[in-house]
Design an enzyme around this catalytic site. Structure first.
Site, PDB file in Angstrom:
ATOM      1  N   SER A 139     -37.692   2.590  15.321  1.00 52.90           N
ATOM      2  CA  SER A 139     -38.877   1.731  15.187  1.00 52.90           C
ATOM      3  C   SER A 139     -40.121   2.489  15.615  1.00 52.90           C
ATOM      4  O   SER A 139     -40.050   3.398  16.450  1.00 52.90           O
ATOM      5  CB  SER A 139     -38.723   0.501  16.080  1.00 52.90           C
ATOM      6  OG  SER A 139     -39.944  -0.208  16.160  1.00 52.90           O
ATOM      7  N   TYR A 152     -37.473  -2.795  24.467  1.00 55.78           N
ATOM      8  CA  TYR A 152     -37.115  -2.481  23.082  1.00 55.78           C
ATOM      9  C   TYR A 152     -37.619  -1.083  22.714  1.00 55.78           C
ATOM     10  O   TYR A 152     -36.896  -0.260  22.152  1.00 55.78           O
ATOM     11  CB  TYR A 152     -37.734  -3.540  22.167  1.00 55.78           C
ATOM     12  CG  TYR A 152     -37.519  -3.341  20.691  1.00 55.78           C
ATOM     13  CD1 TYR A 152     -36.291  -3.599  20.109  1.00 55.78           C
ATOM     14  CD2 TYR A 152     -38.566  -2.908  19.867  1.00 55.78           C
ATOM     15  CE1 TYR A 152     -36.093  -3.437  18.744  1.00 55.78           C
ATOM     16  CE2 TYR A 152     -38.380  -2.737  18.502  1.00 55.78           C
ATOM     17  CZ  TYR A 152     -37.149  -3.007  17.940  1.00 55.78           C
ATOM     18  OH  TYR A 152     -36.966  -2.838  16.598  1.00 55.78           O
TER      19      TYR A 152
END
Lengths: 247, 461
Positions: A139, A152
């Site tokens: 990501s 995250y």
């Protein structure tokens, strides 16, 4: 000879769309995901849309203690791997992870430790057969830890580093490692969030990923491409300023 | 809040919340852009297991929304919640041996064709666009150019699964829960939420259609062309009429059959043309509609005779242009579709004359003879007789007044109106059109409603 594409986390929205592109080219697919009913729905869909063969294995990808067994099943069902796409992850709940160390560690396990474990098995297979593509969806959040989702971001950042390491190792064996860094994509993962102008459609993102996996040369890809420049700017923010930012 | 987990890891599926989003203004409209609605909430379930009886209860009044091709307000739920069913787009099973296909509710007819045509199968019934969902097609019991031989889509639905707010999740077919099966076909999405449906496809040997184009100049000509002996030779028949010509009817009759041999190539997936924004109102007036109708007529006349075309332009000429409805501009447009018994064909002449007198042009007038294949649906629109569908730019009071006049003609002819096309029919017209309404009402799920339903039933929810 049975050879094809392995998708880990096959019920994620992006993975489903990549699967459809492969199905349209009558490829063989091996799908792994946790929820059996959902996996069966995706497998049926890809068969109906043209896949030559679909093998579905229901397994909890977060459970590293079963990975050896899982990977043996994968190799038995598909002895020749053309490519492996790791496509699962969890956006998690940053606030909950700040409250509870267990939640934080569980998020790190889902997004990094378990993924690193599976990538290790996949890397060994590909290294042995001396060809193939190992594609990993990380990501843009992994490019810099931010106040709003650093748990995250940390896991995805670590995953990007791990993929970088594997790239250096597998290069000698002729295996290509592709790190995929999507920006926000309009999937169930972020359905509860407000969509900004930069939110991409899963179909477009999957299209870019599939094209790059099949015929590209990139080592690291941002999807959509402009995130490369946005993240370069965000990475360039000095720590003394970055620590004060709320986003 | 519990973190949203990717389906492949983490919490068991049955506790995964369906994420609501604030209704994004303007993204949930009907095809005619009239009327507009404001929804309290939009649900985006990604999986069938997220659609539970509790979800229905919690979000009442709720309505499932597919691809938004209903013209009026039967796909809207002003002030209520919409469940966007489009993400449920998986084909669960396709049996290429016997042509049965099981699809999640939000699979489009176009997607079914992409899977089916290369294997020699086709939709048993198709409306004039393939950009509709299967569940939407069932909820409106859609018909097509083969109604005289194939009936409605409901005639080819084997079974479906329905979630109801009373806690039941039921498989419905002609044998099992048959009352709900009948109520759901043409039931406007009010009897429960369809999770998946099984459709029986039709065998084809070619993706192409052998077609004939025949100009006609009176409604009598049209009835002769679509008379039973003539019509039976062609699986697909439809007529187009020019609505500005008043007394002088003129039209083009198209009829066709699947070619008996040829390539089995599905339609192209990408739509090349798009209308990117609403056209300004002045682009549509009596003159431009007259010019369009003339052009359409002359092109039809030029193609007079026999030709062989792919199914895509034959069935779906307008699907080539994305958002073609925007040519009608901000005010939107609407359609008036009625059916009258064949003996009452004079009503159509009357309708065209009233339209011509009012000077309100209509781009497309489509006329079709329905056959007598019965639908299992309680609330099915098609019935033996002739149907006429007319597109109109929406011009407020003026349009509503004209339609009220047309209603009188239709009512006198013992005809009926089609909810899928309607933004304005009166409660009286609805009741006249659907004699089995009372029987249907028993099956309406109390958690489900629509703008259309509240309007024609004159209830508040």
């Amino acid at each position: 000879m049975s050879q094809g594409l392995v998708i880990l986390g096959a019920t994620s929205k992006i993975a489903q769309e990549v699967g459809r592109l492969a199905a349209r080219e009558n490829r063989e697919l091996l799908l792994v995901a946790r929820n059996e009913d959902r996996l069966e729905a995706v497998a049926g869909d890809l068969l109906a849309r043209g896949a030559a063969r679909v093998v579905a294995i229901a397994a909890d990808l977060g459970d590293t203690s079963r990975h050896a067994e899982l990977w043996a099943q994968v190799e038995a069902a598909m002895p020749e791997l053309e490519s492996v796409l790791l496509a699962y992850g969890s956006l998690g709940d940053q606030a909950a992870a700040e409250q509870s160390v267990d939640v934080a560690l569980s998020e790190l396990n889902t997004n990094f430790t378990s993924a690193a474990s599976l990538l290790s098995y996949a890397a060994a297979s590909l290294e042995r057969q001396r060809r193939g593509v190992l594609a990993v969806i990380t990501s843009v959040a992994g490019d810099r830890a931010r106040r709003s989702n650093y748990v995250y971001g940390t896991a995805k950042g670590a995953l990007s580093l791990y993929a970088q390491g594997l790239r250096a190792r597998l290069f000698a064996a002729g295996v290509r490692v592709l790190t995929i860094k999507p920006g926000p994509v309009d999937t169930p993962m972020i359905a509860h969030m407000k969509k900004g102008a930069l939110t991409a459609s899963p179909q477009n993102v999957a299209g870019a990923i599939y094209r790059e996996m099949e015929s590209g040369k990139a080592e690291v890809m941002y999807v959509p491409f402009f995130w490369r420049y946005i993240m370069a700017l965000i990475r360039a923010i000095p720590e003394s300023v970055g620590k004060k930012l709320k986003f | 809040m519990q973190g949203k987990l990717d389906p492949s890891v983490g919490a068991p599926a049955n506790v995964a919340p369906v994420a609501p989003s604030p209704a994004r203004d303007g993204s949930y409209k009907s095809w005619g852009h009239y009327p507009l609605a404001t929804h309290r909430k939009i649900l985006h379930p990604a999986w069938m297991d997220e659609i539970t009886p509790e979800l229905l209860q919690r979000n009442a009044p709720l309505l499932a929304y597919g691809l938004g091709r209903s013209y009026g307000d039967s796909c809207l739920n002003d002030g209520g919640t919409l469940l966007d069913a489009r993400p449920l787009d998986r084909i669960l099973h396709f049996d290429a041996e016997n042509g049965s296909i099981v699809c999640e509710a939000g699979v489009s007819l176009g997607e079914i064709l992409l899977a089916a045509v290369p294997r020699g199968w086709f939709l048993p019934v198709t409306p004039g666009t393939k950009i509709v969902t299967l569940a939407g097609a069932i909820a409106n019991d859609v018909h097509g150019k083969n109604h005289h031989v194939g009936g409605t889509i409901g005639c080819h639905v084997e079974q479906f699964e329905l979630v109801r707010s009373d806690g039941q999740i039921l498989t419905c077919s002609r044998q099992e829960n048959k009352e709900l099966f009948a109520a759901t076909i043409g039931g406007l999405g009010l009897t429960g939420i369809i999770l998946w449906a099984e459709l029986k496809l039709k065998k084809i040997d070619s993706a192409e259609i052998e077609m004939d184009t025949v100009p006609f100049s009176t409604f009598e000509d049209f009835t002769r062309l679509s008379s039973d002996e003539e019509g039976a030779r062609y699986e697909y028949t439809v007529g187009w009429v020019d609505c500005l010509s008043g007394r002088k009817t003129r039209g083009i009759f198209m009829r066709g059959n699947h070619a008996t041999q040829g390539r089995l190539a599905a339609h192209p997936e990408k739509i090349k043309l798009n209308v990117p924004f609403n056209f300004p109102a002045f682009t549509l007036n009596k003159l431009s509609i007259w010019a369009f109708n003339n052009l359409y007529y002359l092109m039809g006349k030029r193609n007079e005779g026999h030709s062989r075309v792919h199914y895509d332009p034959f069935f779906y000429p307008l699907d080539k242009v994305d958002n073609w409805n925007r040519i009608y501009g901000q005010q939107g447009f609407t359609q008036y579709q009625c059916v009258v018994p064949e003996s009452e064909v004079a009503a159509f002449q009357e309708i065209l004359e009233r339209i011509a007198r009012g000077g309100q042009g209509s781009f497309l007038g489509v006329i079709k003879k329905f056959g007598n294949v019965p639908s299992p649906g309680l609330m099915s629109f098609p019935r033996p007789g002739l149907t006429l569908a007319l597109d109109f730019p929406f011009r407020g009071e003026k349009t509503l007044k004209l339609f009220a006049e047309l209603d009188e003609v239709v009512a006198a002819a013992k005809g009926a109106l089609y909810p899928a096309k309607d933004p304005r029919m009166s409660s009286r017209m609805f009741r006249l059109s659907y004699p089995r309404l009372e029987e249907f009402q028993r099956w309406v799920d109390p958690a489900l409603s629509s703008s259309f339903w509240r309007r024609v039933m004159e209830v508040s929810r």
